[in-house]
Scaffold this motif. Structure first.
Motif, mmCIF file in Angstrom:
data_model
loop_
_atom_site.group_PDB
_atom_site.id
_atom_site.type_symbol
_atom_site.label_atom_id
_atom_site.label_comp_id
_atom_site.label_asym_id
_atom_site.label_seq_id
_atom_site.Cartn_x
_atom_site.Cartn_y
_atom_site.Cartn_z
ATOM 1 N N ALA A 37 39.327 34.439 30.966
ATOM 2 C CA ALA A 37 39.541 35.809 31.470
ATOM 3 C C ALA A 37 40.832 35.846 32.272
ATOM 4 N N GLU B 219 44.127 37.998 31.296
ATOM 5 C CA GLU B 219 44.731 38.933 32.245
ATOM 6 C C GLU B 219 46.236 38.661 32.368
ATOM 7 N N VAL C 209 40.725 44.040 28.900
ATOM 8 C CA VAL C 209 40.916 43.256 30.125
ATOM 9 C C VAL C 209 40.644 44.164 31.306
ATOM 10 N N PRO C 210 39.639 43.913 32.137
ATOM 11 C CA PRO C 210 38.692 42.808 31.987
ATOM 12 C C PRO C 210 37.620 43.131 30.954
#
Ligand code: APR
Length: 246
Positions: free
Chosen positions: A63, A67, A134-135
């Motif tokens: 993640a 990002e 994202v997220p």
């Protein structure tokens, strides 16, 4: 510039890239000071065993990478490679990167040897789809079809490379007259072996890397500069050489 001359005589070219090509977009490379593998243990975040043990920990790492990659912009190196494709319609980009920046810069023929941050696969039923949110709404994400945990569709240590993509890359390498090797340490196999394949089949290898890589012994030309400086200059020189000939 010898590299431009080699390219100007070539009919087929391959650009083989690693994390260094995205360094000037602000994305960390893996090895060396400040690299991703300095801050994270490979076996905790980039192996199937790690995912089986702690999917949330693995997902937090990916993640974070999604990002960063989403915020990053293609740099002059990615753009020069996309420009090279306009000069060489047969050009193939073979990348170890998962960030999607080559495609965002406009490269059309990109073979992603290590998968993509922007694809997700169910670890239970194998269903794979594109997902660039994202997220993500939930970590770890769950498969809509079977409810299993989904994983990033990237190649982890100990896993095979996507077979059809690797075969296509291998073919491009056997046919290439020139291969540009950009921003890779050349220590991860079988990807690095593609440079040996190209060299053995007669391609002239041009390395662009501020530090000589493990593949430097194969290079006919070494350009010890950052990709974002070296590649735009190389493309400009190639355009001049081609213009002079026309
Ligand atoms: N321009 C060109 N090269 C650069 C730049 C730059 N601006 N900055 C750094 N480099 C070079 C470094 O000198 C180094 O040789 O990029 C290389 C990065 O090497 P690695 O961090 O080992 O990345 P890479 O070769 O892509 O790693 C291969 O290993 O961890 C796995 O799956 C991961 O695909 C990755 C694979």
């Amino acid at each position: 510039m010898k590299a431009a001359l080699l390219l100007s005589r070539a009919a087929r070219a391959v650009v083989f890239t690693g994390a260094g090509v995205s360094a000037e977009s602000g994305l960390a490379t893996f090895r060396g000071a400040g690299g991703l593998w300095e801050g994270h243990r490979v076996e905790e975040v980039a192996t199937p065993e790690a995912f089986a043990r702690d999917p949330l920990l693995v997902w937090r790492f990916y993640a974070m990478r999604r990002e960063q990659a989403k915020k990053a912009e293609p740099n002059p190196a990615h753009k020069a490679i996309a420009q090279l494709e306009r000069l060489f319609p047969s050009l193939v980009v073979v990348t170890q990167n998962v960030d999607g920046l080559h495609q965002r810069a406009g490269s059309q023929r990109v073979l992603e040897l290590h998968g993509s941050l922007w694809r997700i696969r169910c670890a239970s039923c194998g269903r794979e789809l594109g997902d660039d949110r994202v997220p993500l709404p939930e970590l770890p994400p769950r498969c809509d079809a079977c409810g299993g945990w989904q994983r990033p569709a990237v190649v982890w240590f100990g896993e095979p490379l996507p077979e059809a993509i690797f075969r296509e890359a291998e073919r491009a390498c056997t046919e290439a007259d020139v291969m540009l090797v950009v921003g890779t340490s050349g220590v991860v196999w079988p990807a690095a072996g593609l440079v040996e394949v190209a060299a053995a089949c007669g391609a002239a290898i041009i390395e662009v890397n501020p530090e000589p890589s493990a593949l430097a012994y194969l290079a006919a030309v070494q350009i010890p500069k950052k990709a974002g400086e070296a590649l735009p200059a190389l493309v400009e020189r190639l355009e001049e050489v081609q213009g002079a000939r026309a």
